[in-house]
Design a protein around this motif. Sequence first.
Motif, PDB file in Angstrom:
ATOM      1  N   ALA A  99       4.839  12.539   1.751  1.00 15.23           N
ATOM      2  CA  ALA A  99       5.788  11.702   1.019  1.00 15.23           C
ATOM      3  C   ALA A  99       5.455  11.655  -0.462  1.00 15.23           C
ATOM      4  CB  ALA A  99       5.800  10.290   1.609  1.00 15.23           C
ATOM      5  N   LYS A 100       4.175  11.662  -0.804  1.00 11.71           N
ATOM      6  CA  LYS A 100       3.783  11.658  -2.212  1.00 11.71           C
ATOM      7  C   LYS A 100       4.163  12.973  -2.886  1.00 11.71           C
ATOM      8  CE  LYS A 100      -0.088   8.391  -2.054  1.00 11.71           C
ATOM      9  NZ  LYS A 100      -1.546   8.223  -2.299  1.00 11.71           N
ATOM     10  N   THR A 144      13.189   5.496   3.366  1.00 11.64           N
ATOM     11  CA  THR A 144      12.373   6.421   4.158  1.00 11.64           C
ATOM     12  C   THR A 144      11.177   6.917   3.370  1.00 11.64           C
ATOM     13  OG1 THR A 144      14.317   7.135   5.412  1.00 11.64           O
ATOM     14  CG2 THR A 144      12.393   8.591   5.447  1.00 11.64           C
ATOM     15  N   LEU A 145      11.401   7.307   2.134  1.00 14.77           N
ATOM     16  CA  LEU A 145      10.310   7.831   1.319  1.00 14.77           C
ATOM     17  C   LEU A 145       9.235   6.774   1.107  1.00 14.77           C
ATOM     18  CD1 LEU A 145       9.668  10.517  -0.059  1.00 14.77           C
ATOM     19  CD2 LEU A 145      10.649   9.582  -2.160  1.00 14.77           C
ATOM     20  N   GLU A 150       3.712   4.482   2.561  1.00 10.70           N
ATOM     21  CA  GLU A 150       2.852   3.417   3.085  1.00 10.70           C
ATOM     22  C   GLU A 150       2.269   3.788   4.441  1.00 10.70           C
ATOM     23  OE1 GLU A 150       1.929   0.783   1.437  1.00 10.70           O
ATOM     24  OE2 GLU A 150       3.168   1.344  -0.284  1.00 10.70           O
ATOM     25  N   GLU A 151       3.062   4.431   5.278  1.00 12.85           N
ATOM     26  CA  GLU A 151       2.578   4.848   6.593  1.00 12.85           C
ATOM     27  C   GLU A 151       1.414   5.823   6.463  1.00 12.85           C
ATOM     28  OE1 GLU A 151       4.349   6.930  10.687  1.00 12.85           O
ATOM     29  OE2 GLU A 151       5.641   6.657   8.939  1.00 12.85           O
ATOM     30  N   GLN A 152       1.544   6.792   5.560  1.00 12.85           N
ATOM     31  CA  GLN A 152       0.484   7.786   5.413  1.00 12.85           C
ATOM     32  C   GLN A 152      -0.752   7.234   4.713  1.00 12.85           C
ATOM     33  OE1 GLN A 152       2.789  11.140   3.671  1.00 12.85           O
ATOM     34  NE2 GLN A 152       2.469  12.144   5.648  1.00 12.85           N
ATOM     35  N   ASP A 191       2.266   0.429  14.961  1.00 13.47           N
ATOM     36  CA  ASP A 191       3.580   0.728  15.551  1.00 13.47           C
ATOM     37  C   ASP A 191       4.592   1.203  14.513  1.00 13.47           C
ATOM     38  OD1 ASP A 191       2.585  -0.159  18.056  1.00 13.47           O
ATOM     39  OD2 ASP A 191       3.078  -2.225  17.529  1.00 13.47           O
ATOM     40  N   PHE A 192       4.226   2.228  13.752  1.00  9.08           N
ATOM     41  CA  PHE A 192       5.088   2.688  12.667  1.00  9.08           C
ATOM     42  C   PHE A 192       6.424   3.234  13.163  1.00  9.08           C
ATOM     43  CE2 PHE A 192       0.956   2.756  10.473  1.00  9.08           C
ATOM     44  CZ  PHE A 192       1.305   2.033   9.351  1.00  9.08           C
TER      45      PHE A 192
END
Length: 216
Positions: A99-100, A144-145, A150-152, A191-192
């Motif tokens: 994403a980055k 989404t981005l 944040e998820e990664q 729980d992403f």
Amino acid sequence: MATTRLDPAQVVDTALRLLNDVGLEGLTLRRIAKELNVQAPALYWHFKNKQALLDEMATAMYRDMARRLAVTEGVTWQERLMEVQRGLRRTLLGYRDGAKVFSGTRFTDTGHAETMDAHLRVLVDAGFTPSAAARASFIVYSFTLGFVVEEQAVEPMEGERARGYDLEKRAERIGADYPLAAAAGADLFLDFEERFEEGLRAVVAGIEATLGPASG
């Protein structure tokens, strides 16, 4: 060191492969050159700096997403928005810091225009103005981005968990004074998949209420 002529696509493929090993911060032109067994200046014939390479990497990632995206025909515009964003998230999660890398880059060819046009056409045919369709797409894309960034940060790759996200230690550290913040840990950092779907539905519902054909 090798003296053979470099293929730009070979450089991009190597960079994407290395990305999963070293992450965005560790991905340098020097590191890529070493992997290709060439001197670093050889890369500058094709990419004037790291940002130019990132632009090409993002373009390659988009091509991969477009190629693998299974878009169902005859779906509602809401379902179409969600299908595309699920495909984008899957693609970004396939790369460490995906994403980055994608964020803030520009595509290096016009190949994305066909997919974008077809996507916007679904919204326009459903009653969106072209301007509202573009804004709606940007809003859900931005969600989404940001979500995947944040998820990664928490789970850099599947099966990994970054240091500093131990929920029990977090609760012990802040729980006595800030019980609500401590209790929120599970909702923020676990729980992403479920959280993405929940957020995606919320964003699309907001678009329907503010930009959609019946929003007034």
